[in-house]
Write a protein that holds these residues in place. Structure first.
Motif, PDB file in Angstrom:
ATOM      1  N   ARG A 110      20.033   4.846   6.297  1.00  0.00           N
ATOM      2  CA  ARG A 110      20.830   5.143   5.649  1.00  0.00           C
ATOM      3  C   ARG A 110      21.694   6.484   5.666  1.00  0.00           C
ATOM      4  NH1 ARG A 110      20.143   0.356   4.971  1.00  0.00           N
ATOM      5  NH2 ARG A 110      20.029  -0.697   2.754  1.00  0.00           N
ATOM      6  N   LEU A 111      21.009   7.631   5.829  1.00  0.00           N
ATOM      7  CA  LEU A 111      21.568   8.791   5.997  1.00  0.00           C
ATOM      8  C   LEU A 111      21.334   9.313   7.196  1.00  0.00           C
ATOM      9  CD1 LEU A 111      19.632  10.278   2.925  1.00  0.00           C
ATOM     10  CD2 LEU A 111      21.695   9.195   2.959  1.00  0.00           C
ATOM     11  N   ARG A 112      21.023   8.764   8.222  1.00  0.00           N
ATOM     12  CA  ARG A 112      21.159   9.197   9.722  1.00  0.00           C
ATOM     13  C   ARG A 112      20.170  10.468   9.794  1.00  0.00           C
ATOM     14  NH1 ARG A 112      27.296   8.115  11.546  1.00  0.00           N
ATOM     15  NH2 ARG A 112      27.386   5.607  11.176  1.00  0.00           N
ATOM     16  N   MET A 113      19.024  10.417   9.293  1.00  0.00           N
ATOM     17  CA  MET A 113      18.277  11.436   8.967  1.00  0.00           C
ATOM     18  C   MET A 113      17.001  11.153  10.052  1.00  0.00           C
ATOM     19  SD  MET A 113      18.561  12.734   5.409  1.00  0.00           S
ATOM     20  CE  MET A 113      17.523  13.988   5.327  1.00  0.00           C
ATOM     21  N   LYS A 114      17.075  10.816  11.537  1.00  0.00           N
ATOM     22  CA  LYS A 114      15.895  10.389  12.032  1.00  0.00           C
ATOM     23  C   LYS A 114      14.612  11.231  11.835  1.00  0.00           C
ATOM     24  CE  LYS A 114      18.807   8.711  15.831  1.00  0.00           C
ATOM     25  NZ  LYS A 114      18.944   8.630  17.282  1.00  0.00           N
ATOM     26  N   TRP A 115      14.785  12.427  11.706  1.00  0.00           N
ATOM     27  CA  TRP A 115      13.425  13.196  11.503  1.00  0.00           C
ATOM     28  C   TRP A 115      12.655  12.893  10.241  1.00  0.00           C
ATOM     29  CZ3 TRP A 115      12.234  16.234   7.210  1.00  0.00           C
ATOM     30  CH2 TRP A 115      13.289  16.395   6.182  1.00  0.00           C
ATOM     31  N   LEU A 146       0.782  -1.205   0.063  1.00  0.00           N
ATOM     32  CA  LEU A 146       0.015   0.207   0.097  1.00  0.00           C
ATOM     33  C   LEU A 146       1.090   1.340   0.098  1.00  0.00           C
ATOM     34  CD1 LEU A 146      -2.619  -1.050   2.447  1.00  0.00           C
ATOM     35  CD2 LEU A 146      -2.840  -1.166   0.320  1.00  0.00           C
ATOM     36  N   ARG A 147       0.344   2.288  -0.537  1.00  0.00           N
ATOM     37  CA  ARG A 147       1.102   3.409  -0.542  1.00  0.00           C
ATOM     38  C   ARG A 147       1.590   3.834   0.709  1.00  0.00           C
ATOM     39  NH1 ARG A 147      -3.134   4.751  -4.249  1.00  0.00           N
ATOM     40  NH2 ARG A 147      -2.657   5.461  -6.304  1.00  0.00           N
ATOM     41  N   GLY A 148       0.893   3.841   1.638  1.00  0.00           N
ATOM     42  CA  GLY A 148       1.359   4.307   2.986  1.00  0.00           C
ATOM     43  C   GLY A 148       2.588   3.492   3.578  1.00  0.00           C
ATOM     44  N   ASP A 149       2.362   2.300   3.385  1.00  0.00           N
ATOM     45  CA  ASP A 149       3.604   1.144   3.753  1.00  0.00           C
ATOM     46  C   ASP A 149       4.809   1.444   3.026  1.00  0.00           C
ATOM     47  OD1 ASP A 149       2.010  -0.062   5.789  1.00  0.00           O
ATOM     48  OD2 ASP A 149       1.070  -1.442   4.335  1.00  0.00           O
ATOM     49  N   SER A 150       4.663   1.864   1.713  1.00  0.00           N
ATOM     50  CA  SER A 150       5.624   2.055   0.971  1.00  0.00           C
ATOM     51  C   SER A 150       6.337   3.356   1.140  1.00  0.00           C
ATOM     52  CB  SER A 150       5.357   2.468  -0.649  1.00  0.00           C
ATOM     53  OG  SER A 150       6.211   2.897  -1.455  1.00  0.00           O
ATOM     54  N   LEU A 151       5.646   4.418   1.817  1.00  0.00           N
ATOM     55  CA  LEU A 151       6.138   5.705   2.246  1.00  0.00           C
ATOM     56  C   LEU A 151       6.721   5.537   3.520  1.00  0.00           C
ATOM     57  CD1 LEU A 151       6.765   8.688   2.094  1.00  0.00           C
ATOM     58  CD2 LEU A 151       4.363   9.137   2.978  1.00  0.00           C
ATOM     59  N   SER A 152       6.547   4.980   4.366  1.00  0.00           N
ATOM     60  CA  SER A 152       6.882   4.545   5.587  1.00  0.00           C
ATOM     61  C   SER A 152       8.179   3.468   5.504  1.00  0.00           C
ATOM     62  CB  SER A 152       6.017   3.622   6.564  1.00  0.00           C
ATOM     63  OG  SER A 152       6.412   3.506   8.106  1.00  0.00           O
ATOM     64  N   PHE A 153       8.172   2.595   4.662  1.00  0.00           N
ATOM     65  CA  PHE A 153       9.512   1.780   4.381  1.00  0.00           C
ATOM     66  C   PHE A 153      10.446   2.665   4.112  1.00  0.00           C
ATOM     67  CE2 PHE A 153      11.890  -0.516   1.522  1.00  0.00           C
ATOM     68  CZ  PHE A 153      12.167  -1.533   2.170  1.00  0.00           C
ATOM     69  N   TYR A 154      10.145   3.705   2.720  1.00  0.00           N
ATOM     70  CA  TYR A 154      11.447   4.360   2.537  1.00  0.00           C
ATOM     71  C   TYR A 154      11.622   5.509   3.474  1.00  0.00           C
ATOM     72  CZ  TYR A 154      11.833   2.455  -2.304  1.00  0.00           C
ATOM     73  OH  TYR A 154      12.189   1.478  -3.210  1.00  0.00           O
ATOM     74  N   SER A 155      10.984   5.872   4.402  1.00  0.00           N
ATOM     75  CA  SER A 155      11.480   7.042   5.309  1.00  0.00           C
ATOM     76  C   SER A 155      12.337   6.100   6.287  1.00  0.00           C
ATOM     77  CB  SER A 155       9.943   7.396   5.953  1.00  0.00           C
ATOM     78  OG  SER A 155       9.697   6.732   7.060  1.00  0.00           O
ATOM     79  N   GLN A 156      11.841   4.949   6.537  1.00  0.00           N
ATOM     80  CA  GLN A 156      12.896   4.307   7.481  1.00  0.00           C
ATOM     81  C   GLN A 156      14.237   3.855   6.935  1.00  0.00           C
ATOM     82  OE1 GLN A 156      11.000   0.718   9.186  1.00  0.00           O
ATOM     83  NE2 GLN A 156      12.728  -0.120  10.248  1.00  0.00           N
ATOM     84  N   LEU A 157      14.254   3.661   5.775  1.00  0.00           N
ATOM     85  CA  LEU A 157      15.180   3.147   4.971  1.00  0.00           C
ATOM     86  C   LEU A 157      16.429   4.369   4.949  1.00  0.00           C
ATOM     87  CD1 LEU A 157      15.573   1.174   1.600  1.00  0.00           C
ATOM     88  CD2 LEU A 157      16.744   3.404   1.718  1.00  0.00           C
ATOM     89  N   TYR A 158      15.806   5.680   4.692  1.00  0.00           N
ATOM     90  CA  TYR A 158      16.647   6.718   4.520  1.00  0.00           C
ATOM     91  C   TYR A 158      17.065   7.371   5.738  1.00  0.00           C
ATOM     92  CZ  TYR A 158      16.718   7.079  -0.655  1.00  0.00           C
ATOM     93  OH  TYR A 158      17.112   6.847  -1.951  1.00  0.00           O
TER      94      TYR A 158
END
Length: 498
Positions: free
Chosen positions: A381-386, A366-378
């Motif tokens: 990866r980029l140490r951008m907790k916010w 689902l789009r929401g799960d995709s967005l959450s997945f990529y937010s967690q990934l970045y």
């Protein structure tokens, strides 16, 4: 057994709860024990990029896949392949089969699909892989850990149509494994493309023979009439034809294959198409052109040909578009979540292509799960907790942006400025600058979206055929132990064959 699994799976899916999506994974599945210890390939390696250069060269100098394909077909016909490229398994008028796409990375995301696939696929007559059996470059020497090992316990034959990555090896590995074809005789290329073009890699026959032992049971071998004849084919049954086409590197169908496709399509039985390139994806229409004029979709839409569905790989997620064509509906499906890294769905805008209403469109994740997945990934990866968005936050943002009926119940979430900026940076709607989540980026830097822990958001299809109906079910593979035992059912559609 499949019916029971389907009914229970409906209660587990991401469309019901965050737990059903795999966000609350208390125990990692057994796939970790199935996966070989060898480290997989990396796109950050210059050798990997060089081996995959044919994608770039075909864009610059033209795609020679059609010419090479004609040579493969001629050699197969000379070896006695069925002239109609028919596959005739002994299935009767009612049977089940599996379909999965873009499988062969050989890493955790591929092996996470296997336990659920084996459970749902018990008793199926065969399986089909739609596109990119092997990454990164289709070498016949890499089928051991990326094809034979993961599916060693699937107790039926497996057929495939090649994807662009299988063509980076000139189809040498694919034809050797699926059609038992000897290598083509070398033919010098012309000009700069001929100089730079990657030729098929010599196959270590001893290594391949050892790999074949992993799928050597009689039940896993096709009968003589059911052997795969070439890179395109038609699986015949009394109730349905499964027509597989080879779209090469750039998606164009050569004239010889186009003529064959027209002949096959005139058969009066109902049909589904299996292709390496989906026709509808990401709210866009991409019909594969035919050499000499027209498109594959022109053939599909002709009511005399009786196509009820077209299923393509290449894009690493699940999407379904029910498109009305005259007085009937054709199901256009993307099924590329069989093993490779995940392509985002949250970047798909509100669906309106071909008159398909947003609330009739289906996707997984689902789009929401995709967005959450990529937010967690970045965030990691980029140490951008916010930038991290919880599944609940991401679902609320996507529902508000798309304007659809919420797919699963939404909690009370106050959308803040931080959350809006995080979603913008992650590509949930167009803006001048965003973090790389598009497919063009993934072609070269996919490890930034590679993930070795649940949830994986992988999927495969189970198709049930009777003389009256075709039922297509999309099952999820999250990598969680409980969902290996009872795979979540993410989508289901029943199509009349009358």
């Amino acid at each position: 057994m499949v019916e029971v699994t389907a009914e229970r799976g409906k209660q587990l899916s991401s469309r019901v709860s965050e737990e059903g999506a795999g966000w609350s994974c208390t125990q990692i599945g057994t796939f970790a024990q199935l996966r070989p210890g060898r480290k997989g390939f990396t796109w950050f390696n210059a050798r990997t990029l060089w081996r995959s250069r044919n994608e770039v060269l075909s864009g610059l100098f033209g795609d020679p896949s059609g010419q090479v394909r004609r040579r493969w077909v001629a050699e197969q016909e000379a070896r006695g392949a069925d002239p109609g490229f028919r596959i005739r398994p002994e299935v009767g008028d009612s049977f089940d089969f599996l379909l999965l796409g873009d499988t062969g990375e050989g890493d955790a995301s591929q092996y996470a699909v296997v336990p659920g696939l084996l459970k749902v696929g018990e008793g199926t007559s065969f399986a089909v892989i739609a596109s990119d059996v092997l990454y990164p470059a289709g070498s016949g020497n890499e089928y051991g850990d990326k094809f034979f090992r993961p599916y060693q316990d699937y107790d039926a034959p497996i057929y495939a149509v090649p994807g662009n990555h299988d063509w980076y090896d000139g189809l040498g590995g694919f034809m050797r494994v699926f059609c038992d074809a000897p290598p083509l005789r070398p033919k010098p290329g012309r000009g700069l493309r001929g100089l730079l073009w990657r030729k098929p890699e010599p196959i270590d026959e001893r290594r391949l023979a050892e790999a074949r032992k992993l799928r050597s049971r009689p039940s896993q071998q096709p009968t003589e009439q059911a052997t795969q004849p070439g890179p395109y084919w038609v699986i015949e049954s009394d109730s349905l034809l499964v027509v597989g086409v080879d779209t090469g590197i750039r998606g164009t169908i050569d004239r010889q294959q186009a003529d064959w496709l027209r002949r096959v399509s005139r058969d009066p039985r109902p049909k589904i198409l299996v292709t390496g390139k989906p026709i509808y994806t990401r709210n866009e229409y991409k019909p594969s052109p035919l050499e000499g004029g027209g498109t594959i979709d022109d053939i599909i839409r002709d009511p005399a040909h009786r196509y009820v569905a077209a299923i393509g790989g290449d894009v690493h997620n699940y999407q379904r578009y029910p498109v009305r064509v005259g007085d009937r509906v054709i199901q256009y499906i993307v099924s590329g979540g069989g093993g490779a890294f995940m392509h985002a769905t949250h970047t798909i805008q509100r669906v309106d292509v071909a008159g398909v209403h947003e609330d009739d469109f289906r996707c997984y994740p689902l789009r929401g799960d995709s967005l959450s997945f990529y937010s967690q990934l970045y965030a990691k990866r980029l140490r951008m907790k916010w930038i991290y968005l919880t599944p609940g936050e991401a679902s609320c943002i996507m529902s508000r942006q798309i304007g659809n009926n919420p797919v699963r119940p939404l909690g009370q979430v106050k959308i803040t400025r931080r959350m809006r900026w995080a979603a913008r940076l992650l590509g949930s709607w167009p803006m001048p600058f965003r973090l790389p989540v598009a497919t063009a980026f993934h072609r070269y830097l996919s490890e930034l979206s590679d993930w070795d822990t649940p949830p994986f958001f992988k999927q495969f299809l189970h198709l049930s055929v009777t003389p009256q109906t075709l039922t297509v079910r999309c099952f999820a593979a999250t990598g969680c132990r409980s969902q290996e035992l009872d795979p979540p059912l993410e989508d289901e559609v029943t199509i009349s064959l009358s």
